[in-house]
Design an enzyme around this catalytic site. Structure first.
Site, PDB file in Angstrom:
ATOM      1  N   GLY A  56       0.839  -1.195   0.000  1.00 19.73           N
ATOM      2  CA  GLY A  56       0.000   0.000   0.000  1.00 19.73           C
ATOM      3  C   GLY A  56       0.871   1.240   0.000  1.00 19.73           C
ATOM      4  O   GLY A  56       2.060   1.158   0.291  1.00 19.73           O
ATOM      5  N   CYS A  83       5.342  -6.041   1.477  1.00 20.33           N
ATOM      6  CA  CYS A  83       5.674  -4.617   1.452  1.00 20.33           C
ATOM      7  C   CYS A  83       5.010  -3.882   2.631  1.00 20.33           C
ATOM      8  O   CYS A  83       5.376  -4.096   3.771  1.00 20.33           O
ATOM      9  CB  CYS A  83       5.295  -4.028   0.091  1.00 20.33           C
ATOM     10  SG  CYS A  83       6.113  -2.449  -0.197  1.00 20.33           S
ATOM     11  N   GLU A 174       4.353 -11.201  -6.386  1.00 23.35           N
ATOM     12  CA  GLU A 174       3.243 -11.360  -7.330  1.00 23.35           C
ATOM     13  C   GLU A 174       3.544 -10.787  -8.707  1.00 23.35           C
ATOM     14  O   GLU A 174       2.835 -11.101  -9.662  1.00 23.35           O
ATOM     15  CB  GLU A 174       1.964 -10.723  -6.757  1.00 23.35           C
ATOM     16  CG  GLU A 174       1.959  -9.195  -6.629  1.00 23.35           C
ATOM     17  CD  GLU A 174       2.623  -8.660  -5.356  1.00 23.35           C
ATOM     18  OE1 GLU A 174       3.416  -9.405  -4.741  1.00 23.35           O
ATOM     19  OE2 GLU A 174       2.369  -7.499  -4.992  1.00 23.35           O
ATOM     20  N   GLY A 228     -19.547  -8.429 -27.674  1.00 25.98           N
ATOM     21  CA  GLY A 228     -18.160  -8.590 -27.255  1.00 25.98           C
ATOM     22  C   GLY A 228     -18.083  -9.642 -26.158  1.00 25.98           C
ATOM     23  O   GLY A 228     -19.110 -10.008 -25.575  1.00 25.98           O
ATOM     24  N   ASP A 230     -16.946  -9.690 -23.031  1.00 24.54           N
ATOM     25  CA  ASP A 230     -17.258  -9.415 -21.626  1.00 24.54           C
ATOM     26  C   ASP A 230     -18.768  -9.424 -21.371  1.00 24.54           C
ATOM     27  O   ASP A 230     -19.248 -10.099 -20.466  1.00 24.54           O
ATOM     28  CB  ASP A 230     -16.672  -8.063 -21.190  1.00 24.54           C
ATOM     29  CG  ASP A 230     -15.192  -7.961 -21.506  1.00 24.54           C
ATOM     30  OD1 ASP A 230     -14.572  -9.026 -21.688  1.00 24.54           O
ATOM     31  OD2 ASP A 230     -14.677  -6.838 -21.593  1.00 24.54           O
TER      32      ASP A 230
END
Ligand code: XMP
Length: 515
Positions: A56, A83, A174, A228, A230
């Protein structure tokens, strides 16, 4: 399917939070992202098998910085802090966090210091390339912790309290730039937490259907369908979950490719038994666009008209309470954290406008997925390849590819030229290799010669680009034979065109579309 392993990711506002979730999904483990403001009671009710604290932008010492409830670390489950998550653990457990002289962004080398299950399958003799993005660092360990890795500038770049199964990393496992980041995350999930890898896209479909049923109940849902991938995935997924209570509204704005709208819609209706409202609004759109040349004006007219038509149709259906949208994670990526502390939401150009006008609650089942994951869901739902691999097509359609004024004649020229582009890209197997390929009709005429006659006709620009997310793009190096075939066919077959040019601009500074 019963969820036996559940990782809860607490979001402290990192731009990478979704990427952590994605990596956990890829490992075949179910995960949920929750804002860091979740209460301990809520967290307990979620029954997590493990916790990951995201990075963050804050400093733990800042006034108003997000904090970590001490009871979270008392849940008895393994915790991985990344982090800012690492700094919170250190701060909360009695260690010390200090601000670095300079912020560290980018690659760094990690030396592994201990025989720790987090490093299983890594070679301790090999320094690891890792990705850093931090200003602060842990300066003194909390009680019970040991250093398990350092870099040239950070003495405590990784730490662990193995008895409590608490692990923390200053770097980001990640992101792709961290070597063996996936191995490190897998070690946490499988070697340390002992989780099972049994979460698949089929499980995603199943749980999402259950969640949607719970959210919507017996109410009706409207869903904008564009053809489309999505919106099609949302329509099919919701119809499987809720049946005929889902009303899919397809607005034919007269700006679609050749036969595209009707073809896709009849396919979908036939194979998925959608409750489809096919609205023919071609004349309305074209009337309103008459004489308009300015690209922004075109977009505004199309956007407003779409909302008007959609809204009218939706209001004619009794009992509608929800609006379903195919919002993906990249649509909300501009916000630092959409459910974390800053909770900034930017609406996407496709979806902005509708929710405010309609006063409906949103259903966004794909909100946490990346595009390639949506394709996997589409495969799972049995959608055909031609929907799954369809190139992105802008909401304003061919209006922003007919440069200048839009007339039925100019649309017809563009449609024919574009059909040739699509056909040739597909036939040569280039369709799947490029991000997007299309024709653009320019607002100028040039001189040519056909047979013995001088011609004075239109120019078509061919735009084909490679990209991974449309944020940046480069023009595709198509073979010259393919370019020649497309050009020859357009000039020979499309009446009114005597010249084809290839766009060799990258984005930035150009954009993919011409308007
Ligand atoms: P640009 O032209 O900005 O396009 O480089 C990036 C990607 O977005 C698509 N695009 C749009 N999609 N509504 C959309 O749904 C729009 O108004 C719009 N404008 C551009 C474009 O096709 C490319 O994939």
């Amino acid at each position: 399917m019963e969820i036996t392993s559940k990782v809860i990711i607490l979001d402290y506002g990192s731009q990478y939070t979704q990427l952590i979730a994605r990596r956990v999904r890829e490992a075949g483990v179910y995960s949920e992202i929750h804002p860091c403001t979740v209460t301990i009671g809520e967290l307990r009710a979620l029954r997590p098998s493990a916790l990951i604290l995201s990075g963050g932008p804050s400093s733990v010492g800042d006034v108003g910085a997000p904090t970590l409830d001490a009871e979270v670390l008392g849940l008895g489950v393994p915790v991985l802090g990344i982090c800012y998550g690492m700094q919170l653990m250190a701060h909360g457990l009695g260690g010390k966090v200090a601000s670095s002289e300079s912020r560290e962004y980018g690659p760094s080398e990690l030396t592994i210091e201990a025989d720790c299950p987090l490093w299983a399958d890594l070679d301790p003799a090999e320094p690891l390339k890792v990705w850093m993005s931090h200003g602060d660092h842990v300066a003194a360990l909390p009680k019970g912790f040991a250093v398990i890795g350092h870099t040239g500038s950070v003495a405590i770049a990784a730490m662990a309290d193995e008895a409590q199964r608490f692990y923390a990393l200053q770097f980001h496992p990640e992101v792709h730039h961290t070597d063996r980041g996936t191995t490190i995350l897998h070690n946490f999930l499988f070697k340390i937490c002992g989780l099972k890898s049994n979460w698949t896209m089929a499980s995603f479909v199943e749980t999402t259907m259950a969640q949607v049923r719970e959210q919507v109940g017996d109410a009706k849902v409207v869903c904008g369908l564009s053809g489309g991938i999505d919106s099609t995935v949302v329509a099919v997924l919701l119809t499987k979950a809720l049946g005929k209570n889902v009303h899919c509204i397809f607005v034919d704005n007269g700006l679609l490719r050749l036969n595209e709208g009707p073809e896709v819609m009849s396919y979908l209706q036939e194979h998925f038994d959608l409750n489809l409202h096919y609205i023919e609004a071609q004349d309305l759109f074209l009337d309103r666009l008459r004489g308009v040349e300015d690209p922004e004006k075109k977009r505004k007219i199309i956007g407003h008209t779409f909302i008007e038509v959609f809204d009218k149709e939706a209001k004619s259906i009794q009992g509608v309470k929800f609006l379903a949208q195919g919002t993906l994670y990249p649509d909300v990526i501009e916000s630092v954290s959409f459910r974390g502390p800053s909770a900034v939401i930017k609406s996407h150009h496709n979806v902005g406008g509708l929710p405010e006008t309609m006063n409906l609650s949103l259903v966004e089942p794909l909100r946490e997925l990346f595009k390639d994951e949506v394709r996997k869901v589409a495969v799972e739902l049995g959608l055909p390849d031609f929907v799954i691999w369809r190139h992105p097509f802008p909401g304003p359609g061919l209006a922003i590819r007919v440069i200048g004024e839009i007339t039925p004649q100019r649309l017809a020229i563009l449609r024919q030229a574009d059909k040739i582009v699509q056909t040739e890209l597909t036939a040569s197997d280039w369709y799947r290799k490029v991000w997007q390929g299309f024709a653009v009709l320019l607002p100028l005429k040039t001189v040519g010669v056909m047979g013995d006659d001088r011609t004075y006709e239109n120019v078509i620009a061919l735009r084909v680009v490679d990209s991974i997310d449309a944020m940046t793009a480069d023009w595709s190096r198509l073979p010259s034979e393919l370019l020649a075939r497309i050009s020859n066919r357009i000039i020979n077959e499309v009446k009114g065109v005597n010249r084809v040019v290839y766009d060799i601009s990258s984005k930035p500074p150009s954009t993919i579309e011409w308007e």
